[in-house]
Design a protein around this motif. Structure first.
Motif, PDB file in Angstrom:
ATOM      1  N   VAL A  23       0.855  -1.184   0.000  1.00  0.00           N
ATOM      2  CA  VAL A  23       0.000   0.000   0.000  1.00  0.00           C
ATOM      3  C   VAL A  23       0.892   1.235   0.000  1.00  0.00           C
ATOM      4  CG1 VAL A  23      -1.830   1.281   1.182  1.00  0.00           C
ATOM      5  CG2 VAL A  23      -1.750  -1.205   1.367  1.00  0.00           C
ATOM      6  N   LEU A  24       0.546   2.167  -0.885  1.00  0.00           N
ATOM      7  CA  LEU A  24       1.239   3.450  -0.933  1.00  0.00           C
ATOM      8  C   LEU A  24       0.231   4.547  -0.621  1.00  0.00           C
ATOM      9  CD1 LEU A  24       3.763   5.141  -1.545  1.00  0.00           C
ATOM     10  CD2 LEU A  24       3.025   5.177  -3.954  1.00  0.00           C
ATOM     11  N   PHE A  25       0.403   5.179   0.542  1.00  0.00           N
ATOM     12  CA  PHE A  25      -0.395   6.364   0.862  1.00  0.00           C
ATOM     13  C   PHE A  25       0.321   7.514   0.182  1.00  0.00           C
ATOM     14  CE2 PHE A  25      -1.590   3.356   4.089  1.00  0.00           C
ATOM     15  CZ  PHE A  25      -2.957   3.555   4.202  1.00  0.00           C
ATOM     16  N   MET A  26      -0.380   8.175  -0.740  1.00  0.00           N
ATOM     17  CA  MET A  26       0.266   9.146  -1.618  1.00  0.00           C
ATOM     18  C   MET A  26      -0.643  10.324  -1.905  1.00  0.00           C
ATOM     19  SD  MET A  26      -0.045   7.010  -5.222  1.00  0.00           S
ATOM     20  CE  MET A  26       0.775   8.270  -6.187  1.00  0.00           C
ATOM     21  N   LYS A  27      -0.052  11.362  -2.449  1.00  0.00           N
ATOM     22  CA  LYS A  27      -0.825  12.498  -2.927  1.00  0.00           C
ATOM     23  C   LYS A  27      -1.090  12.258  -4.405  1.00  0.00           C
ATOM     24  CE  LYS A  27       1.071  15.712   0.446  1.00  0.00           C
ATOM     25  NZ  LYS A  27       1.972  16.858   0.668  1.00  0.00           N
ATOM     26  N   GLY A  28      -2.353  12.043  -4.727  1.00  0.00           N
ATOM     27  CA  GLY A  28      -2.739  11.696  -6.084  1.00  0.00           C
ATOM     28  C   GLY A  28      -2.941  10.201  -6.210  1.00  0.00           C
ATOM     29  N   THR A  29      -2.888   9.718  -7.437  1.00  0.00           N
ATOM     30  CA  THR A  29      -3.095   8.305  -7.720  1.00  0.00           C
ATOM     31  C   THR A  29      -1.859   7.751  -8.433  1.00  0.00           C
ATOM     32  OG1 THR A  29      -4.044   8.723  -9.900  1.00  0.00           O
ATOM     33  CG2 THR A  29      -5.579   8.710  -8.011  1.00  0.00           C
ATOM     34  N   ASN A  31      -1.565   6.559 -11.326  1.00  0.00           N
ATOM     35  CA  ASN A  31      -1.520   7.040 -12.709  1.00  0.00           C
ATOM     36  C   ASN A  31      -1.443   8.556 -12.816  1.00  0.00           C
ATOM     37  OD1 ASN A  31      -1.618   4.455 -13.816  1.00  0.00           O
ATOM     38  ND2 ASN A  31      -3.855   4.436 -13.731  1.00  0.00           N
ATOM     39  N   PHE A  32      -1.782   9.260 -11.732  1.00  0.00           N
ATOM     40  CA  PHE A  32      -1.748  10.717 -11.750  1.00  0.00           C
ATOM     41  C   PHE A  32      -1.281  11.249 -10.399  1.00  0.00           C
ATOM     42  CE2 PHE A  32      -3.751  14.998 -11.767  1.00  0.00           C
ATOM     43  CZ  PHE A  32      -3.096  15.501 -12.885  1.00  0.00           C
ATOM     44  N   PRO A  33       0.006  11.044 -10.083  1.00  0.00           N
ATOM     45  CA  PRO A  33       0.517  11.565  -8.814  1.00  0.00           C
ATOM     46  C   PRO A  33       0.455  13.088  -8.809  1.00  0.00           C
ATOM     47  CG  PRO A  33       2.248  10.394 -10.054  1.00  0.00           C
ATOM     48  CD  PRO A  33       1.004  10.356 -10.869  1.00  0.00           C
ATOM     49  N   GLN A  34       0.156  13.649  -7.650  1.00  0.00           N
ATOM     50  CA  GLN A  34       0.028  15.095  -7.538  1.00  0.00           C
ATOM     51  C   GLN A  34       1.102  15.704  -6.651  1.00  0.00           C
ATOM     52  OE1 GLN A  34      -4.438  14.844  -6.925  1.00  0.00           O
ATOM     53  NE2 GLN A  34      -4.272  16.575  -8.322  1.00  0.00           N
ATOM     54  N   CYS A  35       2.200  15.000  -6.530  1.00  0.00           N
ATOM     55  CA  CYS A  35       3.372  15.528  -5.831  1.00  0.00           C
ATOM     56  C   CYS A  35       4.574  14.754  -6.345  1.00  0.00           C
ATOM     57  CB  CYS A  35       3.176  15.431  -4.322  1.00  0.00           C
ATOM     58  SG  CYS A  35       4.359  14.526  -3.367  1.00  0.00           S
ATOM     59  N   GLY A  36       5.687  15.421  -6.455  1.00  0.00           N
ATOM     60  CA  GLY A  36       6.885  14.791  -7.006  1.00  0.00           C
ATOM     61  C   GLY A  36       7.368  13.596  -6.210  1.00  0.00           C
TER      62      GLY A  36
END
Length: 118
Positions: A23-29, A31-36
Protein backbone atom coordinates in the motif's frame (compact mmCIF):
# COMPACT_ATOMS: atom_id res chain seq x y z
CA UNK A 1 -9.52 17.18 13.81
CA UNK A 2 -11.11 15.31 16.70
CA UNK A 3 -9.58 12.24 18.32
CA UNK A 4 -12.63 10.22 17.26
CA UNK A 5 -12.11 11.17 13.61
CA UNK A 6 -8.42 10.26 13.79
CA UNK A 7 -9.30 6.97 15.51
CA UNK A 8 -11.76 6.11 12.72
CA UNK A 9 -9.15 7.04 10.11
CA UNK A 10 -6.54 4.85 11.79
CA UNK A 11 -8.99 1.92 11.76
CA UNK A 12 -9.45 2.44 8.01
CA UNK A 13 -5.67 2.67 7.52
CA UNK A 14 -5.16 -0.58 9.46
CA UNK A 15 -7.75 -2.25 7.22
CA UNK A 16 -6.04 -1.05 4.00
CA UNK A 17 -2.65 -2.21 5.24
CA UNK A 18 -4.06 -5.58 6.35
CA UNK A 19 -6.00 -6.26 3.14
CA UNK A 20 -3.28 -5.31 0.63
CA UNK A 21 0.25 -6.70 0.40
CA UNK A 22 1.64 -3.35 -0.74
CA UNK A 23 0.00 0.00 0.00
CA UNK A 24 1.24 3.45 -0.93
CA UNK A 25 -0.39 6.36 0.86
CA UNK A 26 0.27 9.15 -1.62
CA UNK A 27 -0.83 12.50 -2.93
CA UNK A 28 -2.74 11.70 -6.08
CA UNK A 29 -3.09 8.31 -7.72
CA UNK A 30 -0.57 5.86 -9.20
CA UNK A 31 -1.52 7.04 -12.71
CA UNK A 32 -1.75 10.72 -11.75
CA UNK A 33 0.52 11.56 -8.81
CA UNK A 34 0.03 15.09 -7.54
CA UNK A 35 3.37 15.53 -5.83
CA UNK A 36 6.89 14.79 -7.01
CA UNK A 37 7.74 12.58 -4.05
CA UNK A 38 4.61 10.43 -4.49
CA UNK A 39 5.38 10.30 -8.21
CA UNK A 40 8.90 9.01 -7.57
CA UNK A 41 7.72 6.13 -5.38
CA UNK A 42 4.90 5.26 -7.81
CA UNK A 43 7.44 5.26 -10.66
CA UNK A 44 9.77 2.90 -8.75
CA UNK A 45 6.91 0.50 -7.96
CA UNK A 46 5.75 0.68 -11.58
CA UNK A 47 9.26 0.01 -12.89
CA UNK A 48 9.48 -3.04 -10.63
CA UNK A 49 5.98 -4.12 -11.75
CA UNK A 50 4.84 -4.39 -8.13
CA UNK A 51 1.09 -4.81 -7.67
CA UNK A 52 0.06 -2.23 -5.09
CA UNK A 53 -2.83 -0.14 -3.89
CA UNK A 54 -2.46 3.62 -4.02
CA UNK A 55 -4.48 5.57 -1.47
CA UNK A 56 -4.98 9.21 -2.41
CA UNK A 57 -4.69 11.19 0.83
CA UNK A 58 -5.80 14.37 -0.95
CA UNK A 59 -9.32 12.91 -1.18
CA UNK A 60 -9.58 12.31 2.56
CA UNK A 61 -8.21 14.72 5.16
CA UNK A 62 -8.78 12.22 7.97
CA UNK A 63 -6.62 9.61 6.24
CA UNK A 64 -4.04 12.29 5.40
CA UNK A 65 -3.63 13.19 9.07
CA UNK A 66 -4.26 9.70 10.44
CA UNK A 67 -1.52 8.04 8.40
CA UNK A 68 1.04 10.43 9.85
CA UNK A 69 0.07 9.32 13.37
CA UNK A 70 -0.29 5.66 12.42
CA UNK A 71 3.35 5.37 11.37
CA UNK A 72 4.63 8.22 13.52
CA UNK A 73 6.04 9.58 10.25
CA UNK A 74 5.32 13.22 9.38
CA UNK A 75 5.41 13.07 5.58
CA UNK A 76 3.63 11.51 2.64
CA UNK A 77 4.16 9.27 0.67
CA UNK A 78 4.32 6.27 2.98
CA UNK A 79 4.92 2.72 1.74
CA UNK A 80 3.76 -0.40 3.55
CA UNK A 81 4.75 -3.95 2.62
CA UNK A 82 2.82 -6.82 4.23
CA UNK A 83 1.60 -4.54 7.00
CA UNK A 84 5.02 -3.08 7.79
CA UNK A 85 5.84 0.59 7.34
CA UNK A 86 8.90 0.81 5.10
CA UNK A 87 9.42 4.54 4.65
CA UNK A 88 8.91 7.64 2.58
CA UNK A 89 10.35 8.78 -0.73
CA UNK A 90 14.01 9.16 0.23
CA UNK A 91 14.16 5.80 2.00
CA UNK A 92 12.36 4.00 -0.83
CA UNK A 93 14.64 5.59 -3.44
CA UNK A 94 17.76 4.56 -1.48
CA UNK A 95 16.42 1.03 -0.99
CA UNK A 96 15.63 0.80 -4.71
CA UNK A 97 19.11 1.98 -5.70
CA UNK A 98 20.82 -0.49 -3.34
CA UNK A 99 18.57 -3.44 -4.31
CA UNK A 100 17.24 -3.71 -0.77
CA UNK A 101 13.67 -2.85 -1.86
CA UNK A 102 13.60 -5.74 -4.36
CA UNK A 103 14.97 -8.11 -1.72
CA UNK A 104 12.39 -6.99 0.85
CA UNK A 105 9.53 -7.40 -1.63
CA UNK A 106 10.76 -10.85 -2.62
CA UNK A 107 11.18 -11.98 0.98
CA UNK A 108 7.62 -10.78 1.67
CA UNK A 109 6.36 -12.92 -1.23
CA UNK A 110 5.36 -9.94 -3.37
CA UNK A 111 5.79 -10.39 -7.14
CA UNK A 112 8.53 -8.07 -8.38
CA UNK A 113 10.57 -7.66 -11.56
CA UNK A 114 14.26 -7.87 -10.69
CA UNK A 115 16.24 -5.85 -13.25
CA UNK A 116 19.48 -7.19 -11.74
CA UNK A 117 18.70 -10.52 -13.42
CA UNK A 118 17.91 -9.10 -16.84
Amino acid sequence: MSDAMISTAIDRIKQEVAENDVVLFMKGTPNFPQCGFSGQVAKILGFLEVPYKGVNVLEDGEIREGVKQYANWPTIPQLYIKGEFVGGCDIIREMFESGELIDQLKSAGVPVKDPRKA
